[in-house]
Structures are given as C-alpha cells and as structure tokens.
Design a protein around this motif. Sequence first.
Motif, PDB file in Angstrom:
ATOM      1  N   GLY A 186     -11.312  -4.105 -13.712  1.00 43.35           N
ATOM      2  CA  GLY A 186     -10.398  -5.219 -13.477  1.00 43.35           C
ATOM      3  C   GLY A 186      -9.321  -4.891 -12.460  1.00 43.35           C
ATOM      4  N   ARG A 187      -8.759  -3.681 -12.559  1.00 46.47           N
ATOM      5  CA  ARG A 187      -7.733  -3.279 -11.581  1.00 46.47           C
ATOM      6  C   ARG A 187      -8.323  -3.174 -10.182  1.00 46.47           C
ATOM      7  N   ALA A 188      -9.486  -2.554 -10.057  1.00 44.52           N
ATOM      8  CA  ALA A 188     -10.114  -2.399  -8.746  1.00 44.52           C
ATOM      9  C   ALA A 188     -10.437  -3.751  -8.124  1.00 44.52           C
ATOM     10  N   VAL A 189     -10.900  -4.690  -8.955  1.00 44.06           N
ATOM     11  CA  VAL A 189     -11.191  -6.035  -8.465  1.00 44.06           C
ATOM     12  C   VAL A 189      -9.907  -6.714  -8.002  1.00 44.06           C
ATOM     13  N   ALA A 190      -8.829  -6.574  -8.769  1.00 41.79           N
ATOM     14  CA  ALA A 190      -7.546  -7.176  -8.390  1.00 41.79           C
ATOM     15  C   ALA A 190      -7.092  -6.667  -7.028  1.00 41.79           C
ATOM     16  N   VAL A 191      -7.229  -5.367  -6.794  1.00 36.34           N
ATOM     17  CA  VAL A 191      -6.796  -4.776  -5.523  1.00 36.34           C
ATOM     18  C   VAL A 191      -7.623  -5.310  -4.368  1.00 36.34           C
ATOM     19  N   LEU A 192      -8.943  -5.347  -4.522  1.00 36.25           N
ATOM     20  CA  LEU A 192      -9.774  -5.816  -3.411  1.00 36.25           C
ATOM     21  C   LEU A 192      -9.643  -7.316  -3.185  1.00 36.25           C
ATOM     22  N   PHE A 193      -9.500  -8.086  -4.258  1.00 36.99           N
ATOM     23  CA  PHE A 193      -9.252  -9.516  -4.088  1.00 36.99           C
ATOM     24  C   PHE A 193      -7.956  -9.735  -3.300  1.00 36.99           C
ATOM     25  N   ALA A 194      -6.923  -8.964  -3.637  1.00 36.67           N
ATOM     26  CA  ALA A 194      -5.663  -9.078  -2.911  1.00 36.67           C
ATOM     27  C   ALA A 194      -5.833  -8.667  -1.456  1.00 36.67           C
ATOM     28  N   ARG A 195      -6.593  -7.620  -1.226  1.00 34.31           N
ATOM     29  CA  ARG A 195      -6.830  -7.158   0.151  1.00 34.31           C
ATOM     30  C   ARG A 195      -7.587  -8.204   0.960  1.00 34.31           C
ATOM     31  N   GLU A 196      -8.341  -9.047   0.251  1.00 33.19           N
ATOM     32  CA  GLU A 196      -9.074 -10.131   0.920  1.00 33.19           C
ATOM     33  C   GLU A 196      -8.266 -11.416   0.998  1.00 33.19           C
ATOM     34  N   GLY A 197      -6.997 -11.378   0.548  1.00 34.41           N
ATOM     35  CA  GLY A 197      -6.105 -12.514   0.752  1.00 34.41           C
ATOM     36  C   GLY A 197      -5.771 -13.357  -0.456  1.00 34.41           C
ATOM     37  N   ALA A 198      -6.199 -12.974  -1.645  1.00 32.20           N
ATOM     38  CA  ALA A 198      -5.955 -13.791  -2.838  1.00 32.20           C
ATOM     39  C   ALA A 198      -4.679 -13.365  -3.563  1.00 32.20           C
ATOM     40  N   ASP A 199      -4.002 -14.328  -4.170  1.00 31.37           N
ATOM     41  CA  ASP A 199      -2.954 -14.028  -5.149  1.00 31.37           C
ATOM     42  C   ASP A 199      -3.631 -13.829  -6.499  1.00 31.37           C
TER      43      ASP A 199
END
Length: 319
Positions: free
Chosen positions: A92-105
């Motif tokens: 979950g943490r890794a997904v949160a980081v990559l989603f953020a890196r791709e522009g998501a809040d």
Amino acid sequence: MARQTAKTTAKHRKVQQDVAQQDKKSSSRSSGAMQAGARRYPVPPFPKQHQSKPGDERILDPAPMYDAPYYHGSGKLGGKVALITGGDSGIGRAVAVLFAREGADIAIVHLEEKADADVTREAVEREGRRCLVIEGDVSKRSFCERAVARTVKEFGKLNLLVNNAAFQVHSARFEDLTEEHFDLTVKTNLYGYFHMAKAAVSHLGNGDAIINTGSVTGIKGSRALIDYSLTKGGIHAFTRALASNLLRQGIRVNAVAPGPVWTPLNPSDKEAEDVSKFGSDVPMKRPAQPEEIAPAYVFLASPQCSSYITGEVLPIVGG
C-alpha cells in the motif's frame, strides 16, 4: 547388427556421463536469488523476527524497499485522486508513492499504525502531492462510508480505489482454525473490499478504476492459510464479477495477485524461523520488495496503459 547396437549403446552412455558431469558442476555452483531489477534486493536468510499484529514496518529488518528511486513518473495519473486501504506500509505504501509520482493526490486508510502512516504521508508529500491519513477498520461499513466521504470532501472527487488492507494468521491444523479467527479474516478481507467498493462506486466515473489486492494463495491455496486463501480466491471472483457489473459505467476493475512480498504482514503471522526463510521457495528464491509490485497497480490504474483491461487478475509470483 550387434556391433551397431553396441556403438549406439556406447553413445547413450557417453551422453549420460557428460550430462552427469555437467549436473555435478551445476549443483556445486551457487544458485543465488534472481536479481533483475534496477537495484539489488535482499535475499534469505533474513534475521529471525516476529511481530504482534498488525505489524510495524519501522522495525522490520531489513527495511522494505518502497520508494523506487529509479522509477520516473510521466503524469499517468495526473489530476486523479486515489484512496488506498492498508496504505501505511508494505504494498500500500509503495503504491501510494508511485501514484503520487504519477500525479495523483492520495488518501490512505490504516488500522492503528500511526508512525508507519506518517512515513507514507511524508513520502507522498515529497512527491509534491497531498496525502490524507484516515484511521479505521475496513471491516465496518460505516467506517468505509466515512473514509470515502472524507476523501471526496478533502479532494473534491475520487477516481481510484485500491483495496489492499488484509488480515492473515496461519493455522497449521484445520481443526485449530476457530470461528473467531475465520470470521475476522473474512470480515477484513472480503467485507472490507465489498464495503469500500460499495461506498466508492457512486463517486467513480468513466475511466476510473478499482484495483484489488489478491494473492497467489487465492490461485494455488495454502495448507496453513485456509481462511486467507478462501478470501483471496473470493477477491479474484469478486474482481471479475464486479468488472462485468460496472462495465457499462466505464469503470475498470482488476486485481494484482502477489506471491511472497517483504512486508509487515508476514512477520506478524509467521514464526521467527519461518520469517528467516520467507520467499526462498519460489523460483527467484527471494520475496519481492513492495516497489517491485507497485508498478502493476500504476499500470492497472492508468487509462493510458490499461483502458482495454478489466476483470483480470495479474499474478506477480516470482516465477
């Protein structure tokens, strides 16, 4: 004729001897874990360790690798809002980081691991995105409804739901699997996904997505994780059925089914001796690190990457 068959037999034996010598050489070489990523990942044996539920990533040794420093974002999720359960640690943490890196809040849901959740929040904010942290129990419908409502209130919308929170404790003998244990696993892993999806779906629209975390145990089963395997198989079926149901609304529903991943889930389940060997029985001879799993979630979340994919279960099991 006898001379010809003798020659043929001699050839058979020579090939047999040559192969035997090669086998001996191969067995004497180190059959190390496969390293095919951008950086080298830890391999068993790990330090013997055991944690109390729900597990604490801060004290896991070695520390899970989640930040994917060689992964470069390209705006695949620009302007989107994602709600991730179990977002404080592990996958979950890794997904949160990559989603953020791709522009998501990002909004993350966690049980009570506040320190781990703070690390995730800080990691998301370093990517230049906002992160809402919500504490609660996904097995409760009322909480799931509140979590979705808070996310929409904070960010004005919701585009991506990642159902990832899970409960897992082994039971070596089926006779020892109690109804209380079984009920807790089912309520967290199945009811939690159902309640979250039910609360979120009215806020999702064309091009949005739900991604569920399944497991290799839902494909192959696990003798000591009967209840967990049952729920993960149920998640795979839920994914396919819900994808069909939401097709006309343009909402894609897929799942990722990981094999062994180095997260707090397993040291808070397995005995210390088993933790030290975790992941050694797959062909790659090591568990995945969370950052190796997270790009699959980006792929399934992004309409640029997976607009023609729904109702699929993507296994990432180490061979």
